[in-house]
Motif scaffolding. Structure first.
Motif, PDB file in Angstrom:
ATOM      1  N   GLY A 148      -5.857 -10.481  19.226  1.00  0.00           N
ATOM      2  CA  GLY A 148      -5.440 -11.250  18.391  1.00  0.00           C
ATOM      3  C   GLY A 148      -5.461 -12.818  18.452  1.00  0.00           C
ATOM      4  O   GLY A 148      -5.349 -13.657  17.545  1.00  0.00           O
ATOM      5  N   VAL A 149      -6.241 -12.927  19.284  1.00  0.00           N
ATOM      6  CA  VAL A 149      -6.990 -14.410  19.493  1.00  0.00           C
ATOM      7  C   VAL A 149      -8.320 -14.472  19.730  1.00  0.00           C
ATOM      8  O   VAL A 149      -9.109 -13.253  19.733  1.00  0.00           O
ATOM      9  N   GLN A 200     -13.164 -24.050  12.326  1.00  0.00           N
ATOM     10  CA  GLN A 200     -12.268 -23.078  11.731  1.00  0.00           C
ATOM     11  C   GLN A 200     -12.300 -21.795  12.399  1.00  0.00           C
ATOM     12  O   GLN A 200     -13.605 -21.226  12.503  1.00  0.00           O
ATOM     13  N   TYR A 250     -12.325 -17.917  12.378  1.00  0.00           N
ATOM     14  CA  TYR A 250     -12.493 -16.711  11.313  1.00  0.00           C
ATOM     15  C   TYR A 250     -12.522 -15.369  11.771  1.00  0.00           C
ATOM     16  O   TYR A 250     -12.260 -15.300  12.950  1.00  0.00           O
ATOM     17  N   TYR A 251     -12.508 -14.272  11.040  1.00  0.00           N
ATOM     18  CA  TYR A 251     -12.203 -13.206  11.379  1.00  0.00           C
ATOM     19  C   TYR A 251     -13.245 -12.843  12.984  1.00  0.00           C
ATOM     20  O   TYR A 251     -13.078 -12.097  13.632  1.00  0.00           O
ATOM     21  N   GLU A 252     -14.388 -13.197  12.296  1.00  0.00           N
ATOM     22  CA  GLU A 252     -15.618 -12.949  13.527  1.00  0.00           C
ATOM     23  C   GLU A 252     -15.309 -13.525  14.713  1.00  0.00           C
ATOM     24  O   GLU A 252     -15.839 -13.169  15.845  1.00  0.00           O
ATOM     25  N   PHE A 275      -6.519 -16.779  14.385  1.00  0.00           N
ATOM     26  CA  PHE A 275      -7.019 -16.837  13.013  1.00  0.00           C
ATOM     27  C   PHE A 275      -6.770 -17.922  12.194  1.00  0.00           C
ATOM     28  O   PHE A 275      -5.314 -18.195  12.069  1.00  0.00           O
ATOM     29  N   ALA A 276      -7.528 -18.416  11.455  1.00  0.00           N
ATOM     30  CA  ALA A 276      -7.312 -19.630  10.220  1.00  0.00           C
ATOM     31  C   ALA A 276      -6.958 -20.978  11.019  1.00  0.00           C
ATOM     32  O   ALA A 276      -6.815 -21.858  10.192  1.00  0.00           O
ATOM     33  N   THR A 328     -12.263 -13.782  16.365  1.00  0.00           N
ATOM     34  CA  THR A 328     -11.133 -13.124  17.181  1.00  0.00           C
ATOM     35  C   THR A 328     -11.462 -11.704  17.621  1.00  0.00           C
ATOM     36  O   THR A 328     -12.522 -11.214  17.359  1.00  0.00           O
ATOM     37  N   ASP A 329     -10.493 -11.259  18.355  1.00  0.00           N
ATOM     38  CA  ASP A 329     -10.908  -9.874  18.931  1.00  0.00           C
ATOM     39  C   ASP A 329      -9.169  -8.970  18.791  1.00  0.00           C
ATOM     40  O   ASP A 329      -8.497  -9.565  18.280  1.00  0.00           O
TER      41      ASP A 329
END
Lengths: 131, 131, 131, 131
Positions: free
Chosen positions: D20-21, D10, D12-14, D70-71, D16-17
């Motif tokens: 946006g990907v 999955q 998570y925020y961690e 994300f997600a 991505t940059d």
């Protein structure tokens, strides 16, 4: 505070440092993963994409009581409460397998921000997940 | 290929893993830092903020020849060339202090994308930095 | 508390997340980098390799007041004091270029541990760097 | 090459940059997580702790064909083969939900090293997992 939510996190090479245990900032990652599962990741993605709303950590107080090692599957324990209509408070802990106390304890305050970084009330969609 | 550009990277706790050396994906971070200094980070920020243009790695071929340890200050060596108006090719290496060969060697292809992830020609501003 | 030590940190792609600002756990990395420069990274490497002694964060209290963006060069400001012979206390802040207040403020307690994770007094070598 | 092993990851925020990907080096993390599940993480921990043997990436060739957001819950697909008694070859791919082609494709060569970074034959314990 709510009941405890449990989220498992397995420790990989990426999580450790040359001292042999998990590198301490990484625990903040695990706490975020756990919160996203409580709130619902798809709902968070939708809020961001459709309304430009995101959650940000405003405060984090952490105590590191024990090192966590490669290949362990930890239990991230999460409880939360509301503090007015802008803030959520999260009590989160990392438990090692067979641990007799939490390896890490954190108190975290979250707020909701729009894309201009202005404070927004907690969205109704999130309140619905959390209530 | 151009002349060699040099960029120093110090190895911190965050860079290592429990085997005692730098965790291998982190070398891609150092290569990106070095490329940004060649292109000019402020120019990249402006391109992104004003025109929605960013650079993306399309291919990366890496050979890992030696482990790199905590506290070492490595020399990231970067050369590049153009391949038509869409692609830049980068030859990048990680050298440990007193190294007799590169610890890591990479050949990296970069392309320029807009916010809808459509291929765009390398912007004139970047060509000006690189030429 | 001592005078303020300054350490610059440039924000790269690796530091940001999809909300457009620095991902919050990364500030703990910058604080660690700054502390290592105050103490002396080579000395820390030697202590670890020769005596099996390392420093660990025991407590971290952080307030996140502002987002930090790609390509900014931040000033990490560090002061410290001693609390007995086992603990060092660190007051650290992240300042954005042209910031009028700290973007992040942290109070961090460090202890010294041996390879069996037993508490050790702050080594004389480190006291010499810090005094 | 073996059959395909599937491992979910999955985002998570961690991960991505600010574009946006997913930040491209992170795919190497997912590939490692997937390999560890094929080999058996507990077995890897035991090999490291008891015999000082670990696996290292020697080569990695990657093609990045699509951004991951994300997600999303991605499917990491892993196949492998042996190349003599020292090397394992891994073909790994990242598939987005509903993807019609792999977002990332990688060919990775792994070797086994002892604590002095000397090449060792693939341990019998690992051969047993992999065969």
């Amino acid at each position: 505070m709510t009941k405890v939510f449990h989220h498992p996190v397995q420790i990989y090479y990426e999580d450790t440092d040359h001292s042999g245990v998990v590198y301490h900032p990484n625990f903040l990652k695990y706490f975020e993963r756990a919160r996203e599962h409580v709130i619902d990741s798809d709902k968070l993605a939708k809020l961001w994409n459709e309304q430009g709303l995101g959650f940000a950590v405003y405060k984090a107080n952490m105590i590191f009581q024990d090192g966590v090692e490669f290949a362990e599957i930890c239990d991230i324990r999460t409880r939360y409460s509301f503090d007015g209509k802008y803030k959520t408070l999260w009590r989160q802990e990392v438990w090692r397998p067979n641990g007799t106390k939490a390896a890490v304890i954190a108190d975290i305050e979250m707020v909701c921000l729009d894309k201009d970084k202005r404070l927004q009330p907690i969205p109704a969609e999130v309140l619905a997940s959390l209530s």
